[in-house]
Design a protein around this motif. Structure first.
Motif, PDB file in Angstrom:
ATOM      1  N   THR A 163       0.806  -1.218   0.000  1.00 14.47           N
ATOM      2  CA  THR A 163       0.000   0.000   0.000  1.00 14.47           C
ATOM      3  C   THR A 163       0.844   1.276   0.000  1.00 14.47           C
ATOM      4  O   THR A 163       0.301   2.373  -0.023  1.00 14.47           O
ATOM      5  CB  THR A 163      -0.953   0.047   1.213  1.00 14.47           C
TER       6      THR A 163
ATOM      7  N   GLN B 255       0.458   4.099  -3.003  1.00  9.94           N
ATOM      8  CA  GLN B 255      -0.406   5.282  -3.070  1.00  9.94           C
ATOM      9  C   GLN B 255       0.325   6.564  -2.651  1.00  9.94           C
ATOM     10  O   GLN B 255      -0.004   7.642  -3.131  1.00  9.94           O
ATOM     11  CB  GLN B 255      -1.639   5.084  -2.185  1.00  9.94           C
TER      12      GLN B 255
ATOM     13  N   ARG C 237      -6.483  -1.922  -5.494  1.00 10.06           N
ATOM     14  CA  ARG C 237      -6.131  -1.028  -4.389  1.00 10.06           C
ATOM     15  C   ARG C 237      -7.116   0.118  -4.347  1.00 10.06           C
ATOM     16  O   ARG C 237      -7.779   0.416  -5.326  1.00 10.06           O
ATOM     17  CB  ARG C 237      -4.728  -0.446  -4.618  1.00 10.06           C
TER      18      ARG C 237
ATOM     19  N   GLN D  41      -7.549   4.311  -3.301  1.00 12.37           N
ATOM     20  CA  GLN D  41      -6.882   5.535  -2.876  1.00 12.37           C
ATOM     21  C   GLN D  41      -7.875   6.464  -2.176  1.00 12.37           C
ATOM     22  O   GLN D  41      -7.627   7.641  -1.994  1.00 12.37           O
ATOM     23  CB  GLN D  41      -6.209   6.228  -4.052  1.00 12.37           C
TER      24      GLN D  41
END
Ligand SMILES: Nc1ncnc2c1ncn2[C@@H]1O[C@H](COP(=O)(O)OP(=O)(O)O)[C@@H](O)[C@H]1O
Ligand SMILES: [Mg+2]
Lengths: 265, 324
Positions: free
Chosen positions: A92, A95, B104, B106
């Protein structure tokens, strides 16, 4: 990162955290207790001895307060960088590289935990109580040295945090190692470094410069002699050390990011 | 048109990416093995085009996108996005690109979708009126009015993905990278995403590079298809080109007046019979649809007929198999 953006991000995180109110307040209380416990240790020690390495109780509490505020500030604003290892493992961290802000400040803002504020508050109170109790001839230099020491202390702690966290780009599970430098280091800075053996003393002066966080400046303020072989100007060197620590931390952090390898799908 | 507009939006020159991964060598000893995820790829993508970047799992699609978006530094070669090197000028590049990774998020998990949008406005410093204009347009196009005030964690995958897409382009990027944006989506959301991308490309000339496993995405969206495997480009051309080159077999479906024995037409083979309907397959090298139909008409009464185009799915599967 511009302060306004930082503010918006921190406010968002606080709003999100506040949805879990109970754990928020429990944590705030536990943080305040932890730093309180550190102080109780100092007080208990002084029921057994009248001085530690010739430092009196108020002098050690003064040291404790300086270190506690500096550490509390770093804990509040920079310690989030320690979470980088978790983000790297989960992939992660991607990002943070996709937005037009430095990854470090994004971590700091996005993982900001207002509940940590508890750690910095208590040493501020101790400082307020202990300053008048110190037997010190205050000069302008000594007065100026107090805030300078706190700020430089926070910066040096922060730089150690960033440096240690940069390891996460190369090692899995580096967070414990990083924490031992920061949380462990913070404990050490609450005491005169005279209590350390010569090897450790050198380590915390030259390698991980935590002795500059408050011991050297505080020794000057309360008129305690520095250990032999330490030049007296070390008491005023904190800003230089802080700057150097930042330069090193920044370079290692950036190098780490270039080594970031994300995760396969 | 200026010289700048003619520069490609995206360019890779001899780009490779190697990962060192640990593997067990014996009981205790661990060795390092090199995985070449991207192997000397060169390609250029024109401004304003929508390009499909496809390949089997592990082909190197995501790794390519990560190098283009500044997440990974290439092991060798040169990457240019809007003429910038993403690993050197990362912050500058992030302002010009939008990125969605289907796996994913954001968005801010615990806050309403709208809050994520307004935070991103601050992060990218989009002027207030421009932000409002974009937001209104995207809420309408992506049909988000119903859920824009719901916390992200309560959204369905389809709703969230529409939110991700909007979040990725609120700052008016000229290039959009999408890594499996339709993975796991329901039919309605998939269609919403596709319609939106077409609209965005038409309205703003946004360059889009997308990876997907759903070739219906490719057929709907992409004029150009780049197929990679084992980190190298194995096919590159328009969807029509690729069909032309690989679609060597065709099928004529014929509805006869009444059920009949299998038809015998030179160069064809009856592959299926269902009542009065028969499927005749032929190789384009051997005969043409017109000739087949004429031959059939001589033998029986034809009520209706269709010619099945080769499916892009089948073609791509064929290309993958050939490269293995
Ligand atoms: N961070 C990583 N570390 C190690 N290997 C990786 C990493 N990312 C990708 N790989 C490997 O590189 C190859 C290509 O992966 P990827 O680009 O994710 O493929 P795709 O997106 O086409 O499925 C795979 O063999 C994958 O295991
Ligand atoms: Mg992938």
């Amino acid at each position: 990162m511009p302060l306004r953006i930082y503010g918006h991000l921190v406010a968002a995180k606080t709003r999100a955290d506040f949805q879990y109110r109970t754990s928020f307040f429990l944590y705030l209380a536990s943080q305040t207790l932890i730093s309180f416990a550190d102080m109780v240790v100092v007080l208990i020690l002084f029921t057994q001895v009248s001085s530690i390495a010739s430092w009196s109780r108020s002098q050690v509490l003064f040291l404790y307060a300086l270190s506690g505020i500096g550490f509390g500030l770093a804990d509040l604003f920079i310690s989030q960088v320690g979470l980088v290892s978790r983000h790297i493992k989960a992939g992660t961290f991607d990002q943070f590289l996709l937005r037009p802000l430095g990854a470090l400040w994004q971590l700091s803002a996005l993982e900001f935990a207002p509940r940590r504020a508890g750690r910095a508050v208590q040493p501020v109170i101790v400082l307020a109580v202990i300053l008048p109790a110190l037997d010190v001839q205050w000069t302008p230099v000594k007065v100026a040295l107090v805030p300078i020491t706190v700020v430089c202390g926070a910066v040096i702690f922060g730089a150690v945090w960033v440096t240690a966290s940069s390891l996460a780009f190369y090692l899995v599970n580096s967070q414990e190692l990083a924490n031992s430098f920061t949380y462990g280091g913070s404990f050490l800075t609450q005491y005169p470094i005279d209590i350390l053996g010569p090897w450790l003393r050198r380590f915390f002066t030259f390698a991980v410069p935590l002795a500059f966080v408050c011991y050297f400046p505080a020794a000057y303020i309360v008129d305690q002699p520095l250990p032999e072989s330490i030049p007296s100007w070390f008491s005023f060197a904190a800003p230089v050390i802080a700057l150097a620590s930042v330069v090193v931390a920044r370079a290692l952090w950036r190098l780490g990011i270039r080594h970031y390898r994300s995760t396969g799908s | 048109m200026t010289a700048n507009d003619r520069d490609p939006a995206i360019e890779l020159r001899d780009v490779s990416k190697t990962f060192r991964v640990a593997h067990k060598k014996g009981r205790v000893r661990r060795g390092l093995r090199e995985v070449v995820a991207v192997d000397d790829i060169s390609l250029a993508i024109e401004r304003g085009s929508i390009v499909g970047y496809i390949g089997p799992n592990g082909a190197g699609k995501s790794t390519t996108i990560k190098m283009l978006t500044g997440i990974l530094v290439p092991s060798s070669g040169q990457v240019r996005v809007d003429r910038l090197d993403p690993s050197r000028a990362r912050l500058e590049v992030t302002r010009r690109i939008g990125v969605v990774f289907g796996q994913r998020s954001q968005l801010w998990w615990d806050l309403p979708l709208r809050d994520s949008f307004s935070l991103l406005r601050h992060v990218y410093r989009v002027p207030g009126p421009r932000h409002q204009e974009n937001l209104d347009r995207f809420v309408e196009l992506l049909d988000m009015a119903e859920f824009v005030d719901v916390p992200v964690r309560q959204l369905s995958l389809g709703q969230r993905m529409r939110g991700e897409l909007a979040a990725a382009i609120l700052h008016d990027p000229t290039i959009l990278f999408l890594d499996e944006p339709t993975i796991g989506l329901d039919v309605v959301s998939k269609e919403a995403v596709r319609r939106f991308l077409i609209e965005l490309n038409r309205e703003r000339h946004t360059t889009v590079l997308l990876t997907t496993h759903d070739l219906a995405d490719v057929e709907r969206l992409c004029e150009r298809l780049i197929i990679i495997d084992h980190g190298t480009v194995i096919e590159d051309g328009t969807v029509a080109d690729i069909k032309e080159r690989y679609g060597t077999e065709r099928t004529v479906v014929i509805d006869l007046d009444q059920p009949s024995v299998p038809l015998t037409v030179a160069g064809t083979e009856v592959v299926r019979i269902d009542g009065p309907r028969q499927w005749l397959r032929f190789r384009r090298a051997d005969t043409t649809a017109a000739a087949v139909v004429a031959a059939v008409a001589e033998q029986a009464d034809v009520r209706d007929l269709t010619v099945d185009e080769p499916e892009i799915d089948d073609i791509v599967r064929h290309i993958y198999q050939a490269s293995r």
